[in-house]
Write an enzyme that holds these catalytic residues in place. Structure first.
Site, short mmCIF file in Angstrom:
data_model
loop_
_atom_site.label_atom_id
_atom_site.label_comp_id
_atom_site.label_asym_id
_atom_site.label_seq_id
_atom_site.Cartn_x
_atom_site.Cartn_y
_atom_site.Cartn_z
N CYS A 168 0.65 -0.94 0.03
CA CYS A 168 0.35 0.00 0.25
C CYS A 168 0.39 1.35 0.06
O CYS A 168 0.22 2.50 -0.29
CB CYS A 168 -0.95 -0.32 1.42
N HIS A 247 12.28 0.63 6.16
CA HIS A 247 11.47 -0.38 5.58
C HIS A 247 12.38 -1.20 6.68
O HIS A 247 13.66 -1.31 7.10
CB HIS A 247 12.69 -0.89 3.94
N HIS A 340 -1.98 20.20 6.78
CA HIS A 340 -2.87 18.75 6.17
C HIS A 340 -1.87 17.48 5.94
O HIS A 340 -0.94 17.54 6.68
CB HIS A 340 -2.99 19.87 4.40
N HIS A 344 -2.88 7.33 4.96
CA HIS A 344 -3.67 6.18 4.11
C HIS A 344 -4.77 5.41 5.12
O HIS A 344 -5.15 5.94 6.38
CB HIS A 344 -1.94 5.18 4.71
N HIS A 373 -14.67 5.96 3.49
CA HIS A 373 -16.36 5.41 3.47
C HIS A 373 -16.86 5.58 2.55
O HIS A 373 -17.19 4.58 1.79
CB HIS A 373 -17.63 7.18 4.23
N ASN A 377 -10.31 0.87 0.76
CA ASN A 377 -8.61 1.18 1.29
C ASN A 377 -8.55 1.01 -0.60
O ASN A 377 -8.49 -0.32 -0.77
CB ASN A 377 -8.23 0.03 2.01
#
Length: 476
Positions: A168, A247, A340, A344, A373, A377
Site C-alpha cells: 500500500c 523498511h 494538512h 492512508h 467511507h 481502501n
C-alpha cells in the site's frame, strides 16, 4: 594594468557563470506534480449492503462463526455502500479468476485515468520521458508498463519501471524513483500509475487471518503527472519538499506480518498476522524520528528530543485512552510545520491510531475518514483520494504543506511532504476531481451504518443452516 583588470573581469564572470550553472542545475532537480487523476469505476461495479452479504453467503467454506466474523468486520470497517468491487466478484466468479480478469481490471483503470490526465493537460503520450507503474498483486507478461506503452504508443526511449509486491505504500516509492531520475536529467516529464489488482486475489477460504482483506480492499487507482521543468512550475500543483522511507524487511516479524500465501487447502490470499499492529507501530515511530527534524521548527525539535528521552525512561504509552492506538502519543505539535495530513485509509483503526499519535483533530482526520467511507481502501492509490477530497473542499492554499504517510507489506512506512504551489479547488469544466459528483454530500451530518442496520441480527443466529437474509430482494 588593463590586462590584469581584464583577467579579473573574466575570472569574476567565469565564477558567476559557474555559480549560476550550479544554482540552475539544482533548480532542475525539483519535483513538481502538474496534475493527477483518481479513478472512479462505473456505477455498475458499486457494492451495496445486500450484495456484500450475498458475496459472503455464497462462500460455502464459511461456517457460522466466520459469517459472524466477516459481517462484524464490515459493520465496524467505516466503509459505506458506494465502494467498488471487481467485475468477476459481482458476477459470482471470484473462486475461479483468470489472468484475463486481472488484465481487464487494470485496462479499465488506465485507459480511463491516464487518458483523462494526459488530455486535460495537453500532454502527448510521446512527451512522457519516464513511466513508473506499481501494481502489487499482478505480474503479467508483457508487463503492465509495456501494455500502457503499447496502448498509448509512447516513445521507444521512455524510461520504464514496473513495480510489484510493494504493498500500500508503493505510490510514494514510485514518486521517489521519479525524484531520483530528475536529479540527473533536465526538463523531464514523468507519469506514475498506481493501482491494485483485486480480481485474481479474492480469498475464498475460511482462514480468519486471510478473509479480512476482502472486507477492506476496493477498486481504485491514480495517474500522476510530474516534471522538473522549471518553466512549468507556475502550472504545478505541488512541489516535493522531502521524503523518508523506512523498511524493516530485515526483521522476521516485520517481514512475515503481511504475506501472500496459500492456506491449508491451497487457496491463495493475504495473511495478516497478529503482530501487524506492533510492527506498524515500530515502523511508524522510526519513520517519524527521521522526518520530524526535516519538517518542524527548532522549538518543536527540542520538545521532540525531550519526548524521546522520556520514552527511554518509560516505554509504556499513556493509559486511560479509549482509542485504538497505532503508537503512543508523540507529544509534539506537528501542526507547527504541517497544515494538512494525508493518511492512508488502511482502515478505521489505522486512521484513529495515527490521529491519536499525532494529536490530530477531527478536522484533520475527516478527509481520510470520508475517503474510507466513499471509496474504501484502494491500496497505494488511497493517499491521492484523500488529497483529492482536500482539494475538492478548497482546503489547499498556496504555501501550505501536506504530510503524506502510508504503510505497506515488507514491512514499510513511507512519508513525504508537499508544498502547495497555488490555491487549489474544483475546476469549472466538470473534469479532474474524483469527488466532484458527490462532494456536496460530504461530510454528511451523520454517517449511518447500513451494514449494521441490515446485518446486525446475525449475532443472534445459532444455526448456520438457518442463515437467511432479512428480505429476498435481489441486489441492484
Amino acid at each position: 594594468m588593463d590586462l590584469l583588470i581584464l583577467l579579473c573581469s573574466l575570472l569574476i564572470s567565469y565564477l558567476i557563470f559557474k555559480i549560476w550553472k550550479f544554482i540552475d542545475s539544482k533548480r532542475d532537480q525539483e519535483c513538481y506534480i502538474l496534475d493527477y487523476e483518481c479513478y472512479k469505476p462505473s456505477d455498475d461495479l458499486m457494492v451495496s449492503t445486500h450484495l456484500s452479504g450475498e458475496i459472503i453467503r455464497r462462500n460455502k467454506n464459511l461456517g457460522l462463526n466466520e459469517f459472524k466474523f466477516l459481517l462484524k468486520a464490515i459493520v465496524s470497517s467505516g466503509i459505506g455502500e458506494q465502494t467498488y468491487a471487481p467485475r468477476l466478484v459481482l458476477q459470482g466468479r471470484e473462486e475461479n479468476p483468470t489472468v484475463r480478469d486481472g488484465i481487464e481490471e487494470m485496462e479499465e483503470f488506465y485507459t480511463d485515468s491516464v487518458g483523462k490526465l494526459l488530455r486535460r493537460n495537453g500532454v502527448s503520450p510521446r512527451e512522457v520521458d519516464v513511466l513508473v507503474v506499481n501494481v502489487s498483486m499482478l505480474a503479467s507478461v508483457p508487463s503492465l508498463s509495456s501494455r500502457i506503452i503499447n496502448h498509448y504508443k509512447m516513445r521507444e526511449d521512455v524510461k520504464v519501471f514496473n513495480l510489484t509486491g510493494m504493498g500500500c505504500s508503493a505510490s510514494l516509492i514510485s514518486i521517489e524513483i521519479v525524484k531520483n531520475i530528475f536529479k540527473s536529467y533536465m526538463n523531464m516529464t514523468a507519469l506514475v500509475v498506481t493501482s491494485e489488482c483485486l480480481s485474481p486475489n479474492w480469498y475464498s477460504g475460511n482462514n480468519r487471518s486471510m478473509i479480512l482483506a476482502n472486507c477492506l480492499f476496493r477498486l481504485g487507482g491514480c495517474a500522476i503527472l510530474l516534471t522538473n521543468n522549471r518553466s512549468l512550475s507556475t502550472r504545478a500543483m505541488f512541489r516535493l519538499k522531502c521524503m523518508v522511507r523506512t523498511h524493516h524487511g530485515s526483521r522476521d516479524d516485520s517481514y512475515n506480518c503481511c504475506v501472500q500465501r496459500e492456506d491449508e487447502h491451497g487457496r491463495v490470499g493475504i495473511h495478516l498476522d497478529k503482530s501487524l499492529p506492533k510492527v506498524a507501530t515500530r515502523a511508524f515511530v522510526e519513520n517519524l524520528r527521521v522526518i520530524t527534524p526535516k519538517i518542524l521548527p527548532v522549538t518543536e525539535l527540542l520538545k521532540f528530543m525531550l519526548r524521546l528521552m522520556a520514552k527511554r525512561i518509560s516505554r509504556n504509552p499513556r493509559k486511560g485512552s479509549s482509542a485504538t492506538n497505532l503508537a503512543p502519543k508523540i507529544g509534539i505539535d506537528y501542526k507547527r510545520g504541517i497544515d494538512h495530513f494525508c493518511i492512508h485509509t488502511g482502515g478505521k483503526a489505522v486512521i484513529d491510531g495515527i490521529g491519536y499519535s499525532l494529536d490530530l483533530s477531527e478536522y484533520d482526520l475527516k478527509p481520510a475518514r470520508m475517503t474510507l467511507h466513499r471509496f474504501g481502501n484502494t491500496s497505494a492509490s488511497s493517499l491521492w483520494y484523500v488529497l483529492a477530497y482536500m482539494e475538492a473542499k478548497k482546503r489547499l492554499k498556496r504555501g501550505e504543506r501536506v504530510f503524506m504517510i502510508s504503510f505497506g507489506a515488507g514491512f514499510k512506512c513511507n512519508s513525504c511532504v508537499w508544498e502547495i504551489v497555488r490555491d487549489l479547488g474544483l475546476d469549472d469544466d466538470g473534469d479532474g476531481n474524483v469527488w466532484k459528483h458527490c462532494i456536496d454530500d460530504y461530510p454528511p451530518k451523520s454517517i449511518s451504518n447500513p451494514f449494521l442496520e441490515k446485518y446486525g441480527w446475525i449475532q443472534n443466529e445459532d444455526d448456520p443452516e438457518t442463515f437467511k437474509f432479512p428480505d429476498d430482494q435481489p441486489h441492484d
